[in-house]
Design a protein around this motif. Sequence first.
Motif, PDB file in Angstrom:
ATOM      1  N   ALA A  57       1.090  -1.266  -0.029  1.00 33.41           N
ATOM      2  CA  ALA A  57       0.095   0.037  -0.050  1.00 33.41           C
ATOM      3  C   ALA A  57       0.974   1.185   0.290  1.00 33.41           C
ATOM      4  CB  ALA A  57      -1.088  -0.075   1.282  1.00 33.41           C
ATOM      5  N   THR A  58       2.038   1.369   0.567  1.00 32.76           N
ATOM      6  CA  THR A  58       3.104   2.522   0.784  1.00 32.76           C
ATOM      7  C   THR A  58       3.452   2.672  -0.718  1.00 32.76           C
ATOM      8  OG1 THR A  58       3.103   1.901   3.165  1.00 32.76           O
ATOM      9  CG2 THR A  58       4.882   3.345   2.063  1.00 32.76           C
ATOM     10  N   CYS A  59       3.975   1.562  -1.047  1.00 34.98           N
ATOM     11  CA  CYS A  59       4.741   1.744  -2.515  1.00 34.98           C
ATOM     12  C   CYS A  59       3.678   2.316  -3.682  1.00 34.98           C
ATOM     13  CB  CYS A  59       5.049   0.240  -3.010  1.00 34.98           C
ATOM     14  SG  CYS A  59       6.658  -0.363  -2.120  1.00 34.98           S
ATOM     15  N   LEU A  60       2.507   1.729  -3.320  1.00 34.33           N
ATOM     16  CA  LEU A  60       1.321   2.206  -4.254  1.00 34.33           C
ATOM     17  C   LEU A  60       1.310   3.691  -4.134  1.00 34.33           C
ATOM     18  CD1 LEU A  60      -0.512   1.262  -6.531  1.00 34.33           C
ATOM     19  CD2 LEU A  60      -2.242   0.825  -4.856  1.00 34.33           C
ATOM     20  N   GLY A  61       1.157   4.506  -2.849  1.00 33.63           N
ATOM     21  CA  GLY A  61       1.128   5.836  -2.345  1.00 33.63           C
ATOM     22  C   GLY A  61       2.258   6.519  -3.208  1.00 33.63           C
ATOM     23  N   LYS A  62       3.368   5.809  -2.892  1.00 27.77           N
ATOM     24  CA  LYS A  62       4.907   6.649  -3.174  1.00 27.77           C
ATOM     25  C   LYS A  62       4.946   6.631  -4.705  1.00 27.77           C
ATOM     26  CE  LYS A  62       7.466   7.683  -0.293  1.00 27.77           C
ATOM     27  NZ  LYS A  62       7.668   9.241   0.231  1.00 27.77           N
ATOM     28  N   ALA A  63       4.284   5.452  -5.443  1.00 27.72           N
ATOM     29  CA  ALA A  63       4.402   5.538  -7.067  1.00 27.72           C
ATOM     30  C   ALA A  63       3.532   6.679  -7.584  1.00 27.72           C
ATOM     31  CB  ALA A  63       3.955   4.282  -7.429  1.00 27.72           C
ATOM     32  N   LYS A  64       2.344   6.809  -6.844  1.00 32.43           N
ATOM     33  CA  LYS A  64       1.484   7.943  -7.274  1.00 32.43           C
ATOM     34  C   LYS A  64       1.893   9.252  -7.383  1.00 32.43           C
ATOM     35  CE  LYS A  64      -2.065   9.495  -4.596  1.00 32.43           C
ATOM     36  NZ  LYS A  64      -2.880   9.555  -3.716  1.00 32.43           N
ATOM     37  N   GLU A  65       2.949   9.575  -6.202  1.00 31.51           N
ATOM     38  CA  GLU A  65       3.864  10.733  -6.126  1.00 31.51           C
ATOM     39  C   GLU A  65       4.903  10.893  -6.937  1.00 31.51           C
ATOM     40  OE1 GLU A  65       4.819  11.095  -2.117  1.00 31.51           O
ATOM     41  OE2 GLU A  65       2.547  11.613  -1.249  1.00 31.51           O
ATOM     42  N   ALA A  66       5.511   9.830  -7.598  1.00 34.90           N
ATOM     43  CA  ALA A  66       6.799   9.982  -8.224  1.00 34.90           C
ATOM     44  C   ALA A  66       6.185   9.911  -9.958  1.00 34.90           C
ATOM     45  CB  ALA A  66       7.463   8.633  -7.986  1.00 34.90           C
ATOM     46  N   THR A  67       7.391  10.109 -10.640  1.00 33.75           N
ATOM     47  CA  THR A  67       7.367   9.978 -11.895  1.00 33.75           C
ATOM     48  C   THR A  67       8.536   9.349 -12.571  1.00 33.75           C
ATOM     49  OG1 THR A  67       8.823  12.110 -12.119  1.00 33.75           O
ATOM     50  CG2 THR A  67       6.293  12.369 -12.228  1.00 33.75           C
ATOM     51  N   GLY A  68       8.697   8.986 -13.882  1.00 31.12           N
ATOM     52  CA  GLY A  68       9.730   8.108 -14.377  1.00 31.12           C
ATOM     53  C   GLY A  68      10.203   6.832 -14.050  1.00 31.12           C
ATOM     54  N   ASN A  69      11.490   6.724 -13.803  1.00 29.55           N
ATOM     55  CA  ASN A  69      12.115   5.600 -13.192  1.00 29.55           C
ATOM     56  C   ASN A  69      11.664   5.362 -11.800  1.00 29.55           C
ATOM     57  OD1 ASN A  69      13.060   4.551 -15.499  1.00 29.55           O
ATOM     58  ND2 ASN A  69      15.239   5.261 -15.135  1.00 29.55           N
ATOM     59  N   THR A  70      11.512   6.444 -11.176  1.00 28.74           N
ATOM     60  CA  THR A  70      11.289   6.228  -9.765  1.00 28.74           C
ATOM     61  C   THR A  70       9.767   5.773  -9.429  1.00 28.74           C
ATOM     62  OG1 THR A  70      12.517   8.247  -9.259  1.00 28.74           O
ATOM     63  CG2 THR A  70      11.024   7.629  -7.393  1.00 28.74           C
ATOM     64  N   ALA A  71       8.854   5.921 -10.331  1.00 28.65           N
ATOM     65  CA  ALA A  71       7.522   5.465 -10.196  1.00 28.65           C
ATOM     66  C   ALA A  71       7.624   3.960 -10.556  1.00 28.65           C
ATOM     67  CB  ALA A  71       6.678   6.283 -11.039  1.00 28.65           C
ATOM     68  N   THR A  72       8.587   3.438 -11.463  1.00 30.34           N
ATOM     69  CA  THR A  72       8.712   2.205 -11.923  1.00 30.34           C
ATOM     70  C   THR A  72       9.233   1.346 -10.810  1.00 30.34           C
ATOM     71  OG1 THR A  72       9.066   2.854 -14.254  1.00 30.34           O
ATOM     72  CG2 THR A  72       9.754   0.572 -13.685  1.00 30.34           C
ATOM     73  N   TYR A  73      10.304   2.051 -10.067  1.00 27.15           N
ATOM     74  CA  TYR A  73      10.778   1.297  -8.997  1.00 27.15           C
ATOM     75  C   TYR A  73       9.802   1.012  -7.850  1.00 27.15           C
ATOM     76  CZ  TYR A  73      15.321   2.331 -11.103  1.00 27.15           C
ATOM     77  OH  TYR A  73      16.389   2.261 -12.115  1.00 27.15           O
ATOM     78  N   TRP A  74       9.019   2.060  -7.576  1.00 25.39           N
ATOM     79  CA  TRP A  74       7.955   1.858  -6.519  1.00 25.39           C
ATOM     80  C   TRP A  74       6.854   1.048  -6.997  1.00 25.39           C
ATOM     81  CZ3 TRP A  74       8.704   2.882  -1.822  1.00 25.39           C
ATOM     82  CH2 TRP A  74       9.441   4.297  -1.505  1.00 25.39           C
ATOM     83  N   TYR A  75       6.402   0.824  -8.226  1.00 26.52           N
ATOM     84  CA  TYR A  75       5.459  -0.259  -8.897  1.00 26.52           C
ATOM     85  C   TYR A  75       6.156  -1.549  -8.495  1.00 26.52           C
ATOM     86  CZ  TYR A  75       2.328   3.294 -10.330  1.00 26.52           C
ATOM     87  OH  TYR A  75       1.224   4.239 -10.381  1.00 26.52           O
ATOM     88  N   ILE A  76       7.545  -1.707  -8.975  1.00 27.90           N
ATOM     89  CA  ILE A  76       8.120  -2.894  -8.778  1.00 27.90           C
ATOM     90  C   ILE A  76       7.750  -3.577  -7.045  1.00 27.90           C
ATOM     91  CG2 ILE A  76      10.350  -4.009  -8.866  1.00 27.90           C
ATOM     92  CD1 ILE A  76      10.838  -2.500 -11.490  1.00 27.90           C
ATOM     93  N   GLY A  77       8.292  -2.311  -6.109  1.00 26.44           N
ATOM     94  CA  GLY A  77       8.028  -2.824  -4.871  1.00 26.44           C
ATOM     95  C   GLY A  77       6.998  -3.402  -4.707  1.00 26.44           C
ATOM     96  N   PHE A  78       5.766  -2.465  -5.069  1.00 24.46           N
ATOM     97  CA  PHE A  78       4.372  -3.089  -4.968  1.00 24.46           C
ATOM     98  C   PHE A  78       4.065  -4.286  -5.279  1.00 24.46           C
ATOM     99  CE2 PHE A  78       0.494  -3.832  -7.026  1.00 24.46           C
ATOM    100  CZ  PHE A  78      -0.451  -3.522  -6.206  1.00 24.46           C
ATOM    101  N   VAL A  79       4.883  -4.714  -6.452  1.00 26.61           N
ATOM    102  CA  VAL A  79       4.326  -6.162  -6.897  1.00 26.61           C
ATOM    103  C   VAL A  79       5.225  -7.270  -5.968  1.00 26.61           C
ATOM    104  CG1 VAL A  79       4.982  -7.735  -8.945  1.00 26.61           C
ATOM    105  CG2 VAL A  79       3.940  -5.282  -9.268  1.00 26.61           C
ATOM    106  N   VAL A  80       6.423  -6.791  -5.736  1.00 22.64           N
ATOM    107  CA  VAL A  80       7.036  -7.814  -4.842  1.00 22.64           C
ATOM    108  C   VAL A  80       6.421  -8.040  -3.435  1.00 22.64           C
ATOM    109  CG1 VAL A  80       9.306  -8.097  -3.359  1.00 22.64           C
ATOM    110  CG2 VAL A  80       9.280  -7.376  -5.815  1.00 22.64           C
ATOM    111  N   CYS A  81       6.070  -6.797  -2.792  1.00 21.16           N
ATOM    112  CA  CYS A  81       5.422  -6.923  -1.547  1.00 21.16           C
ATOM    113  C   CYS A  81       4.292  -7.256  -1.544  1.00 21.16           C
ATOM    114  CB  CYS A  81       5.157  -5.466  -0.845  1.00 21.16           C
ATOM    115  SG  CYS A  81       6.695  -4.563  -0.325  1.00 21.16           S
ATOM    116  N   LEU A  82       3.379  -7.292  -2.840  1.00 19.71           N
ATOM    117  CA  LEU A  82       2.112  -7.894  -2.927  1.00 19.71           C
ATOM    118  C   LEU A  82       2.304  -9.397  -3.038  1.00 19.71           C
ATOM    119  CD1 LEU A  82      -1.040  -7.716  -3.519  1.00 19.71           C
ATOM    120  CD2 LEU A  82      -0.455  -7.581  -5.861  1.00 19.71           C
ATOM    121  N   THR A  83       3.054  -9.962  -3.750  1.00 22.41           N
ATOM    122  CA  THR A  83       3.638 -11.320  -4.026  1.00 22.41           C
ATOM    123  C   THR A  83       3.916 -12.047  -2.588  1.00 22.41           C
ATOM    124  OG1 THR A  83       4.124 -11.056  -6.262  1.00 22.41           O
ATOM    125  CG2 THR A  83       4.787 -12.992  -5.301  1.00 22.41           C
TER     126      THR A  83
END
Length: 108
Positions: free
Chosen positions: A17-43
């Motif tokens: 949930a935190t990664c999703l919130g941070k991804a929403k605030e980020a752009t570019g590669n930083t957002a991609t990293y947060w989305y990757i963190g989201f998928v890893v944490c979710l899994t």
Amino acid sequence: MNWFLLIIAGLFEVGFATCLGKAKEATGNTATYWYIGFVVCLTISMLLLIKVTQSLPIGTAYAVWTGIGAIGTVVAGIALFNEPVDFWRVFFISTLIISVVGLKFVSH
């Protein structure tokens, strides 16, 4: 051991949930990293939840998992996203904590 894994699963729920919130605030590669963190944490969270439901009742495990996630996500929102802190938020989060602890004590 399964209760410990359930707590860890709940903490990873807070993580996704935190990664999703941070991804929403980020752009570019930083957002991609947060989305990757989201998928890893979710899994990880889901795999641990599946593991613990093999020995704990599904209703109890799911309620505790979502409770930990909800409590942790509110705390993360306050700490990381400047969400408001007022009496009623603290009151209802406290009731969630009491409920999660109560489920632990009444579950066999």
